[in-house]
Scaffold this active site. Sequence first.
Site, PDB file in Angstrom:
ATOM      1  N   ARG A  90     -95.221   4.765  35.809  1.00 45.46           N
ATOM      2  CA  ARG A  90     -96.725   4.225  35.670  1.00 45.46           C
ATOM      3  C   ARG A  90     -96.676   3.106  35.095  1.00 45.46           C
ATOM      4  NH1 ARG A  90     -99.474   8.862  32.511  1.00 45.46           N
ATOM      5  NH2 ARG A  90     -97.589   8.752  31.611  1.00 45.46           N
ATOM      6  N   LYS A  92     -84.762  20.303  35.640  1.00 39.05           N
ATOM      7  CA  LYS A  92     -85.353  21.526  34.872  1.00 39.05           C
ATOM      8  C   LYS A  92     -86.261  21.267  33.976  1.00 39.05           C
ATOM      9  CE  LYS A  92     -82.695  22.607  30.648  1.00 39.05           C
ATOM     10  NZ  LYS A  92     -82.323  23.120  29.699  1.00 39.05           N
ATOM     11  N   HIS A 139     -77.277  20.818  35.230  1.00 36.71           N
ATOM     12  CA  HIS A 139     -76.237  20.124  35.015  1.00 36.71           C
ATOM     13  C   HIS A 139     -74.949  20.695  34.472  1.00 36.71           C
ATOM     14  CE1 HIS A 139     -77.775  20.296  30.747  1.00 36.71           C
ATOM     15  NE2 HIS A 139     -76.535  19.959  30.384  1.00 36.71           N
ATOM     16  N   ASP A 149     -84.612  28.283  28.121  1.00 35.20           N
ATOM     17  CA  ASP A 149     -84.000  27.053  28.042  1.00 35.20           C
ATOM     18  C   ASP A 149     -82.500  26.995  28.464  1.00 35.20           C
ATOM     19  OD1 ASP A 149     -84.363  24.213  27.345  1.00 35.20           O
ATOM     20  OD2 ASP A 149     -82.775  24.673  25.705  1.00 35.20           O
ATOM     21  N   HIS A 198     -78.499  27.955  32.657  1.00 36.70           N
ATOM     22  CA  HIS A 198     -76.968  27.720  32.397  1.00 36.70           C
ATOM     23  C   HIS A 198     -75.798  28.669  32.253  1.00 36.70           C
ATOM     24  CE1 HIS A 198     -78.812  23.862  31.916  1.00 36.70           C
ATOM     25  NE2 HIS A 198     -79.030  23.749  30.456  1.00 36.70           N
TER      26      HIS A 198
HETATM   27  P1  NAP Z   1     -89.899  11.377  29.490  1.00 42.26           P
HETATM   28  O1  NAP Z   1     -88.808  10.632  28.708  1.00 42.26           O
HETATM   29  O2  NAP Z   1     -91.067  12.049  28.921  1.00 42.26           O
HETATM   30  O3  NAP Z   1     -90.092  10.686  30.727  1.00 42.26           O
HETATM   31  C1  NAP Z   1     -91.051  10.942  31.581  1.00 42.26           C
HETATM   32  C2  NAP Z   1     -91.251  10.031  32.825  1.00 42.26           C
HETATM   33  O4  NAP Z   1     -92.168  10.287  33.724  1.00 42.26           O
HETATM   34  C3  NAP Z   1     -91.402   8.592  32.263  1.00 42.26           C
HETATM   35  O5  NAP Z   1     -90.525   7.532  32.893  1.00 42.26           O
HETATM   36  C4  NAP Z   1     -92.986   8.324  32.561  1.00 42.26           C
HETATM   37  O6  NAP Z   1     -93.270   6.939  32.756  1.00 42.26           O
HETATM   38  C5  NAP Z   1     -93.004   9.217  33.758  1.00 42.26           C
HETATM   39  N1  NAP Z   1     -94.191   9.623  34.212  1.00 42.26           N
HETATM   40  C6  NAP Z   1     -95.217  10.374  33.404  1.00 42.26           C
HETATM   41  N2  NAP Z   1     -96.401  10.575  34.230  1.00 42.26           N
HETATM   42  C7  NAP Z   1     -96.024  10.057  35.070  1.00 42.26           C
HETATM   43  C8  NAP Z   1     -96.957   9.890  36.403  1.00 42.26           C
HETATM   44  N3  NAP Z   1     -98.219  10.429  36.393  1.00 42.26           N
HETATM   45  N4  NAP Z   1     -96.728   9.109  37.317  1.00 42.26           N
HETATM   46  C9  NAP Z   1     -95.411   8.468  37.539  1.00 42.26           C
HETATM   47  N5  NAP Z   1     -94.666   8.736  36.584  1.00 42.26           N
HETATM   48  C10 NAP Z   1     -95.029   9.451  35.345  1.00 42.26           C
HETATM   49  O7  NAP Z   1     -89.099  12.619  29.922  1.00 42.26           O
HETATM   50  P2  NAP Z   1     -87.647  12.872  30.304  1.00 42.26           P
HETATM   51  O8  NAP Z   1     -86.860  13.256  29.079  1.00 42.26           O
HETATM   52  O9  NAP Z   1     -86.946  11.516  30.933  1.00 42.26           O
HETATM   53  O10 NAP Z   1     -87.174  14.298  31.272  1.00 42.26           O
HETATM   54  C11 NAP Z   1     -87.713  14.331  32.702  1.00 42.26           C
HETATM   55  C12 NAP Z   1     -87.580  15.371  33.215  1.00 42.26           C
HETATM   56  O11 NAP Z   1     -86.242  15.828  33.108  1.00 42.26           O
HETATM   57  C13 NAP Z   1     -88.530  16.533  32.645  1.00 42.26           C
HETATM   58  O12 NAP Z   1     -88.721  17.454  33.875  1.00 42.26           O
HETATM   59  C14 NAP Z   1     -87.440  16.973  31.702  1.00 42.26           C
HETATM   60  O13 NAP Z   1     -87.817  18.624  31.521  1.00 42.26           O
HETATM   61  C15 NAP Z   1     -86.126  16.965  32.495  1.00 42.26           C
HETATM   62  N6  NAP Z   1     -85.087  17.060  31.842  1.00 42.26           N
HETATM   63  C16 NAP Z   1     -84.772  16.039  30.476  1.00 42.26           C
HETATM   64  C17 NAP Z   1     -83.685  16.174  29.842  1.00 42.26           C
HETATM   65  C18 NAP Z   1     -83.465  14.916  28.867  1.00 42.26           C
HETATM   66  O14 NAP Z   1     -82.324  15.181  28.207  1.00 42.26           O
HETATM   67  N7  NAP Z   1     -84.255  14.294  28.709  1.00 42.26           N
HETATM   68  C19 NAP Z   1     -82.642  17.015  30.180  1.00 42.26           C
HETATM   69  C20 NAP Z   1     -82.923  18.154  31.117  1.00 42.26           C
HETATM   70  C21 NAP Z   1     -84.011  18.184  31.819  1.00 42.26           C
HETATM   71  P3  NAP Z   1     -94.515   6.436  32.539  1.00 42.26           P
HETATM   72  O15 NAP Z   1     -95.061   6.962  31.164  1.00 42.26           O
HETATM   73  O16 NAP Z   1     -94.233   4.933  32.487  1.00 42.26           O
HETATM   74  O17 NAP Z   1     -95.284   6.804  33.712  1.00 42.26           O
END
Ligand code: NAP
Length: 484
Positions: free
Chosen positions: A51, A148, A178, A235, A240
């Site tokens: 967004r 996940k 992963h 988790d 995993h």
């Molecule tokens: P994050 O940092 O909160 O990022 C969320 C992303 O979603 C941002 O780019 C946000 O950008 C976008 N977003 C939110 N609402 C949106 C909407 N309505 N339309 C379009 N884009 C939207 O989360 P993350 O840590 O990257 O995690 C992403 C996914 O990967 C989640 O399912 C999480 O459980 C999973 N995951 C993450 C990790 C990790 O290490 N971070 C590890 C394993 C799994 P905007 O606010 O600009 O829209």
Amino acid sequence: MVSRVIPVEPFDLVIFGGTGDLARRKIIPGLYRRFWAGQIPEGSAIIGAARSDMTEDEFRTNARSAIAEFVAKDKQDPAIIDAFVACIGYETIDAKGTAGWAALKKRVRKDVVQAFYFSVAPSLFGDIAERLHKHGIATKDSRIVVEKPFGRDLASAKALNAGLAQHFNEAQIYRIDHYLGKETVQNLMAVRFANILFEPLWKSEYIDHVQITVAETVSVEGRGAYYDKSGAMRDMVQNHMMQLLCLIAMEPPYHFDPDAVRDEKLKVIRALDPVRPEDIVRGQYMAGNGQAGYLEHCEDASSKTESYIALKANISNWRWKGTPFYLRTGKRLRARTSEIAITFREPPHSIFDDAEGWRENVLVIRLQPNEGMNLMMMIKEPGPGGMRLTQVPLDMSFAEALGADGADIPDAYERLIMDVIRGNQTLFMRGDEVEAAWAWTDPIINGWEARGDKPRNYDAGSSGPEDALMLMHRDGRRWREIRE
Ligand code: NAP
């Protein structure tokens, strides 16, 4: 040993959540490393979507900073970075809205491999799948990658599967765990099925028990509110550790083919017995060794969520009846280590008098740190003085064994993303597999919630709660020490 890099076909990869933490830490740096290695052909495009209203240049600047922070310095070549970011674009899109989708449609080509990475909260999976379909962006050959957590119980996992299935068939869906992209995890299959050595012994007749440990030193600080809704069982264990257990316990698939491998893993999950309450120990870290406790990190002073779990799982099939699998994982433990230890039974009869020196053979597969294997063997203690026995490790570090290239093992994410582009689902979880894992997990969680069980305390920086030791002692066994 020279590693072979076979370029994939040109592709368009759209990263929904391109501005998020996962994209910054793992996806963009991983793609850059594959580009650096020559695996991503010219003409491929990586398109961030979120967004946030930002220009393409701003998104590219973010990508440069992610590379600077998360890629090893010796791979940061300015000319290659320039060429890489030239492949990157950005679209402002709201997963729940209408803006941006028409522009995305114009960008995404139909004559190259099309992949859409849903690096967003699972609550948005259905919205994105529906809009990709409604706006005519996805084709019957497009692939989608979902992160996940894939559900928090069987009902929510089924709902997610059903939402995706409305627009994509199972062959198009890549559910990432992963752990399956780790070199050593894949090596489990090579060790078991490319060597005759272990397979004849790989059964309860010769294996006393299996221990699977994933110990972390990190706390939940910074993600406490999120973690508190999940806990170690959801988790780590449901996904995993379940995958690790499956790779150890599964029957040989007829071929290294995605569905053949996943069919065998599914059979293992379905053969798991329900876990008895007395075979589960949950823990929560308290302040200790100068570190804060879980309750200070999770924002709920009365939280009963576990940051540690140990349990004994039994598999009811011909191969494994009588060989328990002990699983344990936790945060804020004394060392960061992941390993699988397979302990063999005693020889049927000892011909030596020195029974005291005898120890079981143990095959230890280290996932981190220092990926490798180690087989504990009995030998004669050197020197005069009769036949005294001692145990020594046959030790193999994969990085050392494979020379300089071996030290350059790709990160799990980069390997998995390339598998998506190649269209190879072997290392991704199938929908029925995820549902079966939840079907086993749900009664465990529901059981302790119904009983109102509180987790046991353990000191931050320790090996976990005392009761976890008892889980093994009761069976006349011991956990391996948690150490790096
Ligand atoms: P994050 O940092 O909160 O990022 C969320 C992303 O979603 C941002 O780019 C946000 O950008 C976008 N977003 C939110 N609402 C949106 C909407 N309505 N339309 C379009 N884009 C939207 O989360 P993350 O840590 O990257 O995690 C992403 C996914 O990967 C989640 O399912 C999480 O459980 C999973 N995951 C993450 C990790 C990790 O290490 N971070 C590890 C394993 C799994 P905007 O606010 O600009 O829209």
